[in-house]
Scaffold this motif. Sequence first.
Motif, PDB file in Angstrom:
ATOM      1  N   HIS A  14      -0.800 -10.761   6.212  1.00  0.00           N
ATOM      2  CA  HIS A  14      -1.938 -10.968   7.119  1.00  0.00           C
ATOM      3  C   HIS A  14      -1.580 -12.078   8.101  1.00  0.00           C
ATOM      4  CE1 HIS A  14      -4.682  -8.407   4.797  1.00  0.00           C
ATOM      5  NE2 HIS A  14      -3.943  -8.805   3.778  1.00  0.00           N
ATOM      6  N   MET A  38      -0.976  -6.310   8.495  1.00  0.00           N
ATOM      7  CA  MET A  38      -2.249  -5.681   8.130  1.00  0.00           C
ATOM      8  C   MET A  38      -3.246  -5.667   9.300  1.00  0.00           C
ATOM      9  SD  MET A  38      -2.187  -4.370   5.204  1.00  0.00           S
ATOM     10  CE  MET A  38      -0.483  -4.016   4.782  1.00  0.00           C
ATOM     11  N   LYS A  94      -3.552   1.971   7.049  1.00  0.00           N
ATOM     12  CA  LYS A  94      -4.065   1.284   5.858  1.00  0.00           C
ATOM     13  C   LYS A  94      -5.502   1.687   5.599  1.00  0.00           C
ATOM     14  CE  LYS A  94      -4.392  -2.003   2.660  1.00  0.00           C
ATOM     15  NZ  LYS A  94      -4.424  -3.444   2.860  1.00  0.00           N
ATOM     16  N   HIS A 165      -0.483  -4.124  -3.266  1.00  0.00           N
ATOM     17  CA  HIS A 165      -0.709  -5.263  -4.175  1.00  0.00           C
ATOM     18  C   HIS A 165      -1.247  -4.846  -5.539  1.00  0.00           C
ATOM     19  CE1 HIS A 165      -4.665  -4.660  -2.481  1.00  0.00           C
ATOM     20  NE2 HIS A 165      -4.393  -5.296  -1.360  1.00  0.00           N
TER      21      HIS A 165
HETATM   22 ZN    ZN Z   1      -3.806  -7.684   2.080  1.00  0.00          ZN
END
Ligand code: ZN
Length: 332
Positions: A14, A38, A94, A165
């Motif tokens: 990020h 992101m 995403k 993640h």
């Molecule tokens: Zn993230």
Amino acid sequence: MTISLHSPLDMHIHFREGDMMRLVAPLSAGPFAGGVIMPNLVPPVDNIARLEAYRAELDEAIAGESFEPYMTLFFRNYSEAELAAAKDKILGIKLYPAGVTTNSEDGVRALEEAAPTLSLMEEMGIPLMVHGETDGFVMDRERDFISTYDLLARRHPKLRITMEHITTRDAVEFLDRYPNVFATVTLQHLVITLDDVAGGLLNPHLFCKPIAKRPEDREALLHAALSAHPKLMFGSDSAPHPRNRKESAGCAAGVFTAPLALPRLAMLFEQHDALGNLQAFVSGNAQAIYGVRPPAKTVELEKSPFEVPSSYGDVVPMYAGQTLDWSIRSIA
Ligand code: ZN
Ligand code: DOR
């Protein structure tokens, strides 16, 4: 003792915008050769004009660094023409379920509605990256999302799906179930459990989404990372928030690790006698999975103390003020 890493990649970062971006982006663009950026800005990066403006802002923030930003779009229903125009400018799209994490209010509410765009992405070879959590009980959100991953993988067998993640043993086990499923894992989820966040005094700087889980989850993640499981990539999810948004009632989710990730990973892999697998974990696997060819960059790490700063600007990193065993010796 030293180790040279070739073109390390951070497959989930990020960078934010404006002053925050100018502060944090160079801290990744120095030691890493590339990274996946992101799109959860306000408003999200969900059209080409916004994507191009964001990329231009980033290029300016990291001017002079040899770093390839792999851009992403925020998932919404895109037309074929939009996807065709975006394809060469992004690594993937995403998907955030609506409301499950920072700036995800515009995310997907019902998976059925996403099907047409997912089918187009599958046909066009555009990878899907997923924040895989439900809105259920916090410790079960990732595990409960696995059935959704299962549906996605079966309905779209040619769609490349990355579970972002991952934090659970269930997700590690799921990795091997479908050839089109991959994953990233952060540094913090390899080294902490919920105990480190909330077992003693509450540590807001270790609070992130998905939240750190149980010892057996960490063990499974660690085993997969240390053995350089070929479907697992390093993605820091380094997520800066200003100190007053972390050290406050209503603490924002995110752990800032970018500047110390490689030293801490070297320390971890050395402790487990697995330094030989670090290259694959931080670069080789991602290159094979996405077919990316990052710029050449050699990062030499050595076993000598690195005192982590107490803050970078207004952002408090993981291990603030602590000393790590490994440091970056040179970057070329
Ligand atoms: Zn993230
Ligand atoms: O902890 C997190 N922080 N998890 C996310 O999914 C988003 C991120 C952020 O943007 O701050």
